[in-house]
Design a protein around this motif. Sequence first.
Motif, short mmCIF file in Angstrom:
data_model
loop_
_atom_site.label_atom_id
_atom_site.label_comp_id
_atom_site.label_asym_id
_atom_site.label_seq_id
_atom_site.Cartn_x
_atom_site.Cartn_y
_atom_site.Cartn_z
N LEU A 42 0.82 -1.21 0.00
CA LEU A 42 0.00 0.00 0.00
C LEU A 42 0.86 1.26 0.00
O LEU A 42 0.53 2.25 -0.67
N LEU A 43 1.97 1.22 0.71
CA LEU A 43 2.82 2.42 0.83
C LEU A 43 3.55 2.74 -0.47
O LEU A 43 3.77 3.92 -0.78
N ILE A 44 3.92 1.72 -1.24
CA ILE A 44 4.66 1.99 -2.48
C ILE A 44 3.73 2.21 -3.67
O ILE A 44 4.21 2.39 -4.80
N ALA A 45 2.43 2.22 -3.42
CA ALA A 45 1.47 2.36 -4.52
C ALA A 45 1.70 3.60 -5.38
O ALA A 45 1.56 3.52 -6.62
N PRO A 46 2.05 4.78 -4.83
CA PRO A 46 2.23 5.97 -5.70
C PRO A 46 3.25 5.76 -6.81
O PRO A 46 3.01 6.15 -7.96
N VAL A 47 4.38 5.14 -6.50
CA VAL A 47 5.41 4.97 -7.51
C VAL A 47 5.03 3.89 -8.51
O VAL A 47 5.49 3.89 -9.67
N GLY A 58 5.95 13.76 -5.77
CA GLY A 58 6.15 12.44 -5.20
C GLY A 58 5.82 12.36 -3.72
O GLY A 58 5.66 13.37 -3.04
N SER A 59 5.68 11.12 -3.25
CA SER A 59 5.49 10.83 -1.82
C SER A 59 6.66 9.97 -1.38
O SER A 59 6.50 8.80 -1.02
N ASP A 60 7.84 10.60 -1.40
CA ASP A 60 9.06 9.83 -1.20
C ASP A 60 9.14 9.18 0.17
O ASP A 60 9.56 8.01 0.29
N THR A 61 8.75 9.89 1.20
CA THR A 61 8.83 9.32 2.54
C THR A 61 7.94 8.09 2.66
O THR A 61 8.33 7.06 3.23
#
Length: 248
Positions: A42-47, A58-61
């Motif tokens: 779920l956390l890596i979904a943006p990339v 981006g949502s790098d953190t």
Amino acid sequence: MITTTTGTAAAAQAPTDRTRNHARAAGALYLVTFLASIPALLLIAPVLDHTDYVVGAGSDTRVLWGCLLDLVSAMACIGTAVAVFPVVRRTNEALALGFVSSRMVEAGIIVIGVVSLLSVVTLRQDLGATTGATGEDAATLVTTGRALVAVRDWTFLLGPGFMSAVNALLFGTLLYRSRLVPRFIPVMGLVGAPLLLASGLATFFGHNDQLSGWSFLATLPIAAWELAVGTYMLVKGFRPQSAAGERA
């Protein structure tokens, strides 16, 4: 006579306790892999979902936390096999060593996927976001970012996909033969492994999407197996009579 009997009982109890510790450690690590991998996805979904992530907002953190959880899952993956190896090798040392090796391969594939996503984050921070790339530079960055995400997609298929099925076949066979846990638990893994392999092969050759309903259904038995065996080993340990037989 009483002293001899007491000493014998104490000597017999020590190996049982060590076996229980191995089982509990493996059970805890199994649950760590299960619990870490879900929020990581779920956390890596943006990339994964945004093709222009490398040049956009981006949502790098968030992605970094997801990558860290994947690393935790990979390390725990190896730990599960190492923890049970001293016990299950008495059933079949070749299968037990194969289980450790397959877990290491799975962890290595997962780490490759993590490194590819970390590379996307680095490109975005060093070139995409800071320089405000446009035109051909932006197109090149997007292409590179998509290539790195494609690497991660393949590692997800080959690692948690194919290798999870191989792990279930090896460890499930060991547990079924040794009766260290109730037999219905390894049966779930032995039934689910061919389904997951079939789904993975269909995806490999382009006949099935990795996130399709069929893939989800094929994953359920393996997920139930990993949750069941991890919980049982953590709460109950290995069955005492079977552990005693393995030592004999």
